[in-house]
Design a protein around this motif. Structure first.
Motif, PDB file in Angstrom:
ATOM      1  N   ARG A   9       0.838  -1.208   0.000  1.00 40.67           N
ATOM      2  CA  ARG A   9       0.000   0.000   0.000  1.00 40.67           C
ATOM      3  C   ARG A   9       0.871   1.256   0.000  1.00 40.67           C
ATOM      4  NH1 ARG A   9      -4.654  -1.720   4.482  1.00 40.67           N
ATOM      5  NH2 ARG A   9      -5.507  -3.481   3.276  1.00 40.67           N
ATOM      6  N   GLU A  72      -3.729   7.130   7.595  1.00 42.98           N
ATOM      7  CA  GLU A  72      -5.071   7.004   7.016  1.00 42.98           C
ATOM      8  C   GLU A  72      -5.034   6.318   5.659  1.00 42.98           C
ATOM      9  OE1 GLU A  72      -8.610   9.923   5.232  1.00 42.98           O
ATOM     10  OE2 GLU A  72      -6.885  10.771   6.280  1.00 42.98           O
ATOM     11  N   GLN A  75      -4.873   2.380   5.748  1.00 36.98           N
ATOM     12  CA  GLN A  75      -5.924   1.618   6.415  1.00 36.98           C
ATOM     13  C   GLN A  75      -6.797   0.828   5.454  1.00 36.98           C
ATOM     14  OE1 GLN A  75      -8.027   4.505   8.771  1.00 36.98           O
ATOM     15  NE2 GLN A  75      -6.350   4.758  10.254  1.00 36.98           N
ATOM     16  N   LYS A  76      -6.819   1.254   4.182  1.00 33.34           N
ATOM     17  CA  LYS A  76      -7.648   0.569   3.191  1.00 33.34           C
ATOM     18  C   LYS A  76      -6.783   0.113   2.025  1.00 33.34           C
ATOM     19  CE  LYS A  76     -11.852   3.265   4.150  1.00 33.34           C
ATOM     20  NZ  LYS A  76     -12.900   4.142   3.545  1.00 33.34           N
ATOM     21  N   ARG A 211     -13.090  10.552  -2.662  1.00 34.28           N
ATOM     22  CA  ARG A 211     -13.565   9.683  -1.582  1.00 34.28           C
ATOM     23  C   ARG A 211     -15.051   9.400  -1.727  1.00 34.28           C
ATOM     24  NH1 ARG A 211      -9.947  12.634   1.859  1.00 34.28           N
ATOM     25  NH2 ARG A 211     -11.635  14.053   2.437  1.00 34.28           N
ATOM     26  N   THR A 214     -15.553   6.935  -4.532  1.00 30.65           N
ATOM     27  CA  THR A 214     -15.129   5.593  -4.126  1.00 30.65           C
ATOM     28  C   THR A 214     -16.161   4.954  -3.211  1.00 30.65           C
ATOM     29  OG1 THR A 214     -12.794   6.214  -4.299  1.00 30.65           O
ATOM     30  CG2 THR A 214     -13.315   4.268  -2.983  1.00 30.65           C
ATOM     31  N   SER A 215     -16.713   5.726  -2.277  1.00 28.51           N
ATOM     32  CA  SER A 215     -17.716   5.198  -1.349  1.00 28.51           C
ATOM     33  C   SER A 215     -18.969   4.760  -2.093  1.00 28.51           C
ATOM     34  CB  SER A 215     -18.072   6.264  -0.307  1.00 28.51           C
ATOM     35  OG  SER A 215     -16.940   6.614   0.458  1.00 28.51           O
ATOM     36  N   GLU A 218     -18.224   1.500  -3.957  1.00 28.81           N
ATOM     37  CA  GLU A 218     -18.191   0.359  -3.053  1.00 28.81           C
ATOM     38  C   GLU A 218     -19.596  -0.023  -2.626  1.00 28.81           C
ATOM     39  OE1 GLU A 218     -15.628   1.667   0.021  1.00 28.81           O
ATOM     40  OE2 GLU A 218     -13.781   1.176  -1.053  1.00 28.81           O
TER      41      GLU A 218
END
Length: 223
Positions: A9, A72, A75-76, A211, A214-215, A218
């Motif tokens: 990552r 941050e 984390q993903k 973001r 992306t949310s 998902e």
């Protein structure tokens, strides 16, 4: 296993920093070069000066693979977002060109620059802005809250200093540079500060939009 995932990552995040910075800077420089060529009776920058600029810029980015990554961002799972990179380039590229054109205007009107002085001024300004902007682009948050790797800091600041010094040396004369007046350096400080502030202001909405997208994506996948 966990360390390998985190390192993967981190690698993707640092590669993305370079791509975001390189694509936006190159697009902006191309835009500025084309715009300047429309009204100047000489080349905005000589080919040898462009090559020197690119060489120094690339040296400043050698530290990117070693850079620290915000917690941050780790984390993903990391993924390439080509649309975001394209949007970032199309927005940040013209932002850099705005300050190039302001520099052009100042060089021609305030300093009465001829070819050598103009080329020197743009060489210094473009190298400084496209190098120092890494400190803003390298983090999604406020740059003063994220510590860059010492190697990245040293190389970036060192390259900017070299760019400032070269026109004052015999090597500068060999590249066709001319020693700028003191007033130019005062203008340069203001232009760099204003550019970095504007990039920081524009960066936030770009990341927030990414973001959100992306949310939503998902969420569709979960359905």
């Amino acid at each position: 296993m966990r360390d390998g995932v985190i390192e993967g990552r981190r690698t993707v995040e640092n590669a993305t920093k370079y791509i975001l910075m390189g694509s936006s800077s190159n697009f902006g420089n191309m835009f500025s070069m084309a715009g300047a060529a429309l009204f100047l009776p000489f080349l905005p920058m000589l080919p040898t000066q462009v090559l020197l600029n690119n060489l120094l810029y690339d040296i400043s980015e050698v530290g990117v693979p070693f850079d620290n990554v915000d917690a941050e961002a780790l984390q993903k799972p990391a993924h390439w977002d080509i649309k975001f990179i394209e949007r970032f380039m199309l927005v940040l590229g013209p932002v850099s060109s705005i300050f190039d054109f302001l520099t052009f205007f100042a060089l021609l009107t305030l300093f009465g620059a001829g070819a050598a002085m103009f080329q020197t001024g743009w060489f210094i300004e473009s190298l400084a802005t496209q190098s120092l902007v890494i400190f803003v682009i390298r983090t999604r948050g406020a740059p003063w809250r994220s510590t860059p790797h010492p190697l990245l800091t040293g190389l970036t600041v060192g390259v900017v200093l070299i760019g400032l010094i070269i026109p004052l040396t015999p090597l500068g004369a060999a590249f066709g540079f001319q020693e700028p007046p003191l007033g130019f350096y005062l203008l340069l400080i203001g232009a760099i500060a204003a550019y970095l502030v504007l990039v920081e202001a524009v960066k936030g909405p770009l990341y927030r939009h990414a973001r959100t997208h992306t949310s939503q994506t998902e969420g569709w996948r979960l359905v």
